[in-house]
Design a protein around this motif. Structure first.
Motif, short mmCIF file in Angstrom:
data_model
loop_
_atom_site.label_atom_id
_atom_site.label_comp_id
_atom_site.label_asym_id
_atom_site.label_seq_id
_atom_site.Cartn_x
_atom_site.Cartn_y
_atom_site.Cartn_z
N SER A 1 -41.55 29.28 28.68
CA SER A 1 -40.25 28.61 28.57
C SER A 1 -39.25 29.51 27.87
O SER A 1 -38.09 29.61 28.28
CB SER A 1 -40.41 27.30 27.79
N TYR B 1 -38.24 32.34 30.20
CA TYR B 1 -37.36 31.79 31.24
C TYR B 1 -35.93 31.67 30.71
O TYR B 1 -34.97 32.11 31.34
CB TYR B 1 -37.92 30.44 31.65
N ARG C 1 -34.24 35.12 30.20
CA ARG C 1 -33.71 35.72 31.43
C ARG C 1 -32.36 35.13 31.81
O ARG C 1 -31.44 35.85 32.20
CB ARG C 1 -34.71 35.48 32.58
N SER D 1 -35.83 36.27 40.20
CA SER D 1 -35.97 35.06 40.99
C SER D 1 -35.34 35.27 42.36
O SER D 1 -34.51 36.17 42.55
CB SER D 1 -35.28 33.89 40.27
N GLN E 1 -32.19 26.86 39.53
CA GLN E 1 -32.62 27.04 38.15
C GLN E 1 -31.42 27.13 37.21
O GLN E 1 -31.40 26.52 36.13
CB GLN E 1 -33.46 28.32 38.04
N TRP F 1 -30.42 24.54 34.19
CA TRP F 1 -30.42 25.04 32.82
C TRP F 1 -29.05 24.91 32.16
O TRP F 1 -28.94 24.51 31.00
CB TRP F 1 -30.87 26.49 32.82
#
Length: 288
Positions: free
Chosen positions: A6, A9, A12, A39, A47, A51
């Motif tokens: 997590s 992620y 990034r 990705s 994503q 987010w």
């Protein structure tokens, strides 16, 4: 998803946001940004939306319009067409449509009468800056003679008072931006103070007394004394994170005691002149 994955992620996606902020005046394609996040374009778009709470293209456009609004308000010499092109729009008409949709005013209307309360309500908040350990230094600050304009009222209206102070500077030349220091004195925490009671002083160093004027700018000083100072780089929206680092992380283990004078800021550059990631602000915590 476990904590390790997590965190990787989120890291990034923060890197992608930092890249966007640093390259707003360049082409920013979904394909290139998704590669930075390791990705596929198909999944990255979803994503990023999940987010950040907004689609990628809207995030980029908000950053560009945000910067454009500061230039409109504080750089009267900049032409609207130049601001539009720098914001990635092909013509003033498309810029005007996007700006009016975002802020409820055309660029020219906003330039004439910026509504900062409404602006703050409309603009998405920047929540992606990661807090890092900061280098704190203790310095001896000499007494600084300043011209001061006191802002009282809603913290979202500080920009209106800043514009008033800038106009005083331009018309008098007593505290020019070049060669003069610019400070903000934070008497109250905007998170815990009722808007009507909030006070923030805008100051510029001067070498002579300020005469009476219609702007309400008065003579004052920043007192001499020891201060802990830390440099904040980036958006002013996240300035409070660096202030709290001083109080929560550094002060308890420092053996130091705060002096009876509020935290104040020295602005080394300005948001209408440089990109947000280039902003430099020194935070001073007065010490006994």
């Amino acid at each position: 998803m476990n904590d390790r994955f997590s965190a990787a992620y989120a890291r990034r996606l923060r890197c992608v946001c930092e890249h966007i902020e640093r390259h707003q005046d360049e082409p920013l394609t979904l394909e290139a940004l998704s590669r930075m996040a390791h990705s596929s374009p198909f999944h990255f778009h979803r994503q990023f939306t999940a987010w950040s709470g907004q689609p990628l293209y809207r995030y980029i456009q908000w950053l560009r319009l945000r910067r454009a609004s500061w230039r409109l308000a504080f750089n009267p010499q900049d032409k609207v067409i130049d601001i539009a092109l720098d914001a990635g729009f092909q013509n003033p008409e498309s810029f005007t449509r996007a700006f009016k949709t975002a802020f409820g005013k055309s660029p020219r209307q906003f330039r004439q009468t910026p509504d900062w309360l409404d602006w703050h309500q409309r603009i998405p908040k920047q929540v992606f800056q990661e807090q890092h350990v900061m280098d704190v230094k203790i310095v001896d600050v000499p007494r600084i003679q300043v011209a001061m304009l006191t802002h009282r009222g809603h913290p979202d209206l500080v920009n209106a008072s800043a514009a008033k102070f800038i106009e005083w500077r331009r018309t008098t030349g007593l505290s020019p931006v070049v060669g003069s220091q610019t400070f903000g004195i934070a008497w109250h925490d905007p998170q815990s103070t009722p808007p009507a009671e909030f006070r923030f002083d805008i100051c510029g160093s001067v070498s002579q007394a300020v005469p009476e004027n219609a702007f309400g700018v008065v003579n004052s000083e920043i007192p001499a004394g020891r201060c802990a100072v830390v440099r904040h780089q980036g958006a002013l929206d996240t300035l409070s994170d660096s202030v709290w680092f001083l109080f929560r992380e550094w002060l308890p283990g420092s053996g130091e005691t705060p002096r009876d004078f509020p935290v104040y800021f020295q602005y080394l550059n300005f948001v209408h002149e440089v990109a947000e990631h280039e902003l430099l602000t020194d935070i001073y915590l007065p010490l006994v």
